[in-house]
Design a protein around this motif. Structure first.
Motif, PDB file in Angstrom:
ATOM      1  N   VAL A 109      -5.349   7.736  -5.610  1.00 18.61           N
ATOM      2  CA  VAL A 109      -6.355   8.598  -6.234  1.00 18.61           C
ATOM      3  C   VAL A 109      -7.258   9.220  -5.183  1.00 18.61           C
ATOM      4  O   VAL A 109      -7.689  10.373  -5.299  1.00 18.61           O
ATOM      5  CB  VAL A 109      -7.181   7.800  -7.271  1.00 18.61           C
ATOM      6  CG1 VAL A 109      -8.347   8.635  -7.798  1.00 18.61           C
ATOM      7  CG2 VAL A 109      -6.294   7.352  -8.427  1.00 18.61           C
ATOM      8  N   GLU A 110      -7.531   8.473  -4.108  1.00 13.35           N
ATOM      9  CA  GLU A 110      -8.441   8.951  -3.068  1.00 13.35           C
ATOM     10  C   GLU A 110      -7.792   9.933  -2.102  1.00 13.35           C
ATOM     11  O   GLU A 110      -8.496  10.558  -1.297  1.00 13.35           O
ATOM     12  CB  GLU A 110      -8.995   7.762  -2.279  1.00 13.35           C
ATOM     13  CG  GLU A 110      -9.950   6.889  -3.067  1.00 13.35           C
ATOM     14  CD  GLU A 110     -10.519   5.743  -2.246  1.00 13.35           C
ATOM     15  OE1 GLU A 110     -10.304   5.741  -1.016  1.00 13.35           O
ATOM     16  OE2 GLU A 110     -11.159   4.858  -2.829  1.00 13.35           O
ATOM     17  N   PHE A 111      -6.480  10.095  -2.171  1.00  9.37           N
ATOM     18  CA  PHE A 111      -5.777  10.896  -1.162  1.00  9.37           C
ATOM     19  C   PHE A 111      -6.331  12.318  -1.059  1.00  9.37           C
ATOM     20  O   PHE A 111      -6.652  12.802   0.033  1.00  9.37           O
ATOM     21  CB  PHE A 111      -4.282  10.945  -1.461  1.00  9.37           C
ATOM     22  CG  PHE A 111      -3.512  11.809  -0.504  1.00  9.37           C
ATOM     23  CD1 PHE A 111      -3.243  11.379   0.777  1.00  9.37           C
ATOM     24  CD2 PHE A 111      -3.081  13.073  -0.879  1.00  9.37           C
ATOM     25  CE1 PHE A 111      -2.551  12.173   1.675  1.00  9.37           C
ATOM     26  CE2 PHE A 111      -2.387  13.888   0.004  1.00  9.37           C
ATOM     27  CZ  PHE A 111      -2.120  13.437   1.279  1.00  9.37           C
ATOM     28  N   ALA A 117     -12.404  15.581   2.953  1.00 10.49           N
ATOM     29  CA  ALA A 117     -13.422  14.923   3.783  1.00 10.49           C
ATOM     30  C   ALA A 117     -14.589  14.395   2.960  1.00 10.49           C
ATOM     31  O   ALA A 117     -15.740  14.397   3.416  1.00 10.49           O
ATOM     32  CB  ALA A 117     -13.910  15.864   4.877  1.00 10.49           C
ATOM     33  N   VAL A 118     -14.294  13.921   1.754  1.00 14.74           N
ATOM     34  CA  VAL A 118     -15.329  13.290   0.934  1.00 14.74           C
ATOM     35  C   VAL A 118     -15.669  11.938   1.558  1.00 14.74           C
ATOM     36  O   VAL A 118     -14.768  11.171   1.923  1.00 14.74           O
ATOM     37  CB  VAL A 118     -14.827  13.104  -0.517  1.00 14.74           C
ATOM     38  CG1 VAL A 118     -15.835  12.310  -1.348  1.00 14.74           C
ATOM     39  CG2 VAL A 118     -14.559  14.466  -1.158  1.00 14.74           C
ATOM     40  N   PRO A 119     -16.941  11.604   1.709  1.00 14.08           N
ATOM     41  CA  PRO A 119     -17.312  10.326   2.322  1.00 14.08           C
ATOM     42  C   PRO A 119     -16.704   9.133   1.600  1.00 14.08           C
ATOM     43  O   PRO A 119     -16.462   9.178   0.387  1.00 14.08           O
ATOM     44  CB  PRO A 119     -18.844  10.317   2.197  1.00 14.08           C
ATOM     45  CG  PRO A 119     -19.224  11.754   2.112  1.00 14.08           C
ATOM     46  CD  PRO A 119     -18.113  12.430   1.372  1.00 14.08           C
ATOM     47  N   LYS A 120     -16.452   8.074   2.356  1.00 15.20           N
ATOM     48  CA  LYS A 120     -15.742   6.910   1.835  1.00 15.20           C
ATOM     49  C   LYS A 120     -16.404   6.314   0.589  1.00 15.20           C
ATOM     50  O   LYS A 120     -15.732   5.990  -0.388  1.00 15.20           O
ATOM     51  CB  LYS A 120     -15.629   5.828   2.917  1.00 15.20           C
ATOM     52  CG  LYS A 120     -14.831   4.611   2.484  1.00 15.20           C
ATOM     53  CD  LYS A 120     -14.672   3.637   3.645  1.00 15.20           C
ATOM     54  CE  LYS A 120     -13.857   2.423   3.226  1.00 15.20           C
ATOM     55  NZ  LYS A 120     -13.684   1.469   4.360  1.00 15.20           N
ATOM     56  N   LYS A 121     -17.718   6.177   0.616  1.00 17.07           N
ATOM     57  CA  LYS A 121     -18.410   5.583  -0.532  1.00 17.07           C
ATOM     58  C   LYS A 121     -18.204   6.414  -1.787  1.00 17.07           C
ATOM     59  O   LYS A 121     -17.942   5.879  -2.872  1.00 17.07           O
ATOM     60  CB  LYS A 121     -19.904   5.450  -0.233  1.00 17.07           C
ATOM     61  CG  LYS A 121     -20.691   4.793  -1.364  1.00 17.07           C
ATOM     62  CD  LYS A 121     -22.171   4.672  -1.024  1.00 17.07           C
ATOM     63  CE  LYS A 121     -22.941   4.043  -2.184  1.00 17.07           C
ATOM     64  NZ  LYS A 121     -24.402   3.970  -1.878  1.00 17.07           N
ATOM     65  N   ARG A 126     -15.551   7.676  -7.053  1.00  9.30           N
ATOM     66  CA  ARG A 126     -14.753   8.598  -7.876  1.00  9.30           C
ATOM     67  C   ARG A 126     -13.446   7.952  -8.311  1.00  9.30           C
ATOM     68  O   ARG A 126     -13.038   8.096  -9.464  1.00  9.30           O
ATOM     69  CB  ARG A 126     -14.466   9.884  -7.090  1.00  9.30           C
ATOM     70  CG  ARG A 126     -15.628  10.829  -7.033  1.00  9.30           C
ATOM     71  CD  ARG A 126     -15.112  12.250  -6.925  1.00  9.30           C
ATOM     72  NE  ARG A 126     -15.949  13.074  -6.094  1.00  9.30           N
ATOM     73  CZ  ARG A 126     -15.670  14.320  -5.747  1.00  9.30           C
ATOM     74  NH1 ARG A 126     -14.527  14.873  -6.126  1.00  9.30           N
ATOM     75  NH2 ARG A 126     -16.493  15.017  -5.002  1.00  9.30           N
ATOM     76  N   SER A 127     -12.775   7.271  -7.401  1.00  9.39           N
ATOM     77  CA  SER A 127     -11.504   6.640  -7.752  1.00  9.39           C
ATOM     78  C   SER A 127     -11.717   5.578  -8.818  1.00  9.39           C
ATOM     79  O   SER A 127     -10.935   5.463  -9.771  1.00  9.39           O
ATOM     80  CB  SER A 127     -10.815   6.045  -6.523  1.00  9.39           C
ATOM     81  OG  SER A 127     -11.588   4.994  -5.966  1.00  9.39           O
ATOM     82  N   ARG A 128     -12.784   4.820  -8.687  1.00  7.18           N
ATOM     83  CA  ARG A 128     -13.107   3.794  -9.690  1.00  7.18           C
ATOM     84  C   ARG A 128     -13.373   4.443 -11.054  1.00  7.18           C
ATOM     85  O   ARG A 128     -12.898   3.985 -12.081  1.00  7.18           O
ATOM     86  CB  ARG A 128     -14.306   2.975  -9.229  1.00  7.18           C
ATOM     87  CG  ARG A 128     -14.604   1.768 -10.119  1.00  7.18           C
ATOM     88  CD  ARG A 128     -15.821   0.992  -9.641  1.00  7.18           C
ATOM     89  NE  ARG A 128     -15.666   0.544  -8.254  1.00  7.18           N
ATOM     90  CZ  ARG A 128     -16.398   0.985  -7.242  1.00  7.18           C
ATOM     91  NH1 ARG A 128     -17.324   1.904  -7.454  1.00  7.18           N
ATOM     92  NH2 ARG A 128     -16.205   0.513  -6.030  1.00  7.18           N
ATOM     93  N   LEU A 161      -7.395  14.437 -11.542  1.00  9.92           N
ATOM     94  CA  LEU A 161      -8.754  14.643 -12.050  1.00  9.92           C
ATOM     95  C   LEU A 161      -9.833  14.360 -11.002  1.00  9.92           C
ATOM     96  O   LEU A 161     -10.943  14.886 -11.097  1.00  9.92           O
ATOM     97  CB  LEU A 161      -8.998  13.737 -13.256  1.00  9.92           C
ATOM     98  CG  LEU A 161      -8.239  14.070 -14.545  1.00  9.92           C
ATOM     99  CD1 LEU A 161      -8.413  12.945 -15.549  1.00  9.92           C
ATOM    100  CD2 LEU A 161      -8.738  15.385 -15.133  1.00  9.92           C
ATOM    101  N   ALA A 162      -9.500  13.545  -9.987  1.00 11.16           N
ATOM    102  CA  ALA A 162     -10.521  13.024  -9.076  1.00 11.16           C
ATOM    103  C   ALA A 162     -11.230  14.110  -8.289  1.00 11.16           C
ATOM    104  O   ALA A 162     -12.424  13.984  -7.994  1.00 11.16           O
ATOM    105  CB  ALA A 162      -9.903  12.003  -8.123  1.00 11.16           C
TER     106      ALA A 162
END
Length: 277
Positions: A109-111, A117-121, A126-128, A161-162
């Protein structure tokens, strides 16, 4: 919902203007005309289903809207702006799950968010959120091979959707699933659509699926694909078993009446192609 749309001015989200697609085929005497003269408006926030016989160009049409290929003629517009290639305003879900097998559900989902370049947090949040939205809370760290087919398709939907696209393009996403899983995901998809307000274009071979999901059903002709008719679908209520109400059967019968001759024509074309081969 559809009736309300009919009474009020609704913005066109996707516009197709006299769109055609022709393929040059090696060793063929004539080019392959997949689509011809497609005119179609998709309203902002609506759920449009697209149904037609095999080989009518449904997937080709979706690829054009996605910007994966260019039309031979005509124009495709998103919010009035011509489509010139893929964009983050459109998310795509294919029949094949197309997940990275070495990535967990969360990482899949985070790919796209990593590419932006969305920050990790924020990626984690978003994935959650979207895995929860598709009913996969608790499965974030599972790999694709540890998930059922229906779960893998949920991950694919969450991934699309993410990055928050305006438009969700779906190419027979439930075709490979068993009947019970398919119906469950149809209900889930409607819930997500109602919650997010996305514009959805959904391709299917199934008339029942087209009528159940779509506010409107666009019926395509046999090749070269054209829009034969657009059927407005409206139910008094979606409570209970929608497929059991008389109106559902009436819509289904009407769509099949439009498709019957097109399916027969497609079969004739297929036999000719086979005999020439």
């Amino acid at each position: 919902m559809t009736a309300t749309l009919g009474r009020t001015a609704v913005k066109t989200k996707i516009g197709l203007r006299d769109v055609s697609k022709v393929f040059q085929v090696r060793d063929a005497r004539e080019p392959f005309v997949a689509l011809s003269g497609i005119d179609l408006d998709v309203r902002e926030g609506e759920f449009l289903t697209l149904v037609g016989p095999s080989g009518c160009g449904k997937s080709t049409l979706l690829d054009l809207v996605a910007g994966l290929t260019r039309p031979t003629g005509g124009q495709i517009l998103i919010d009035g702006t011509p489509v010139t290639g893929p964009g983050l305003d459109r998310g795509i879900v294919f029949q094949q799950y197309a997940l990275f097998p070495w990535r967990t559900a969360r990482a899949n989902v985070e790919f796209g968010l990593e590419a932006k370049a969305v920050p990790k947090k924020e990626r984690r949040e978003r994935s959650r959120h979207y895995l929860d939205l598709v009913g996969l809370t608790g499965f974030e760290e599972r790999y694709p091979h540890e998930l059922s087919g229906g779960m893998r398709q949920r991950v694919a939907i969450a991934r699309s959707l993410a990055f928050d696209p305006d438009v969700l393009l779906m190419d027979e996403p439930f075709a490979a699933l068993d009947a019970q899983t398919r119906e469950s995901l149809q209900e889930e998809l409607l819930r997500i659509w109602e919650k997010t307000g996305k514009t959805v274009v959904f391709i299917t071979h199934g008339i029942d699926e087209a009528v159940y999901l779509g506010q409107r059903v666009a019926v395509m002709t046999s090749r070269p694909g054209r829009i034969k008719e657009i059927v407005e679908v409206s139910f008094d209520s979606r409570d209970g078993d929608l497929r059991a109400v008389p109106a559902f059967g009436e819509y289904r019968h009407h769509v099949w009446a439009l498709l019957r001759d097109e399916v027969a024509a497609a079969q004739v074309l297929e036999r000719k192609a086979t005999s020439h081969g």
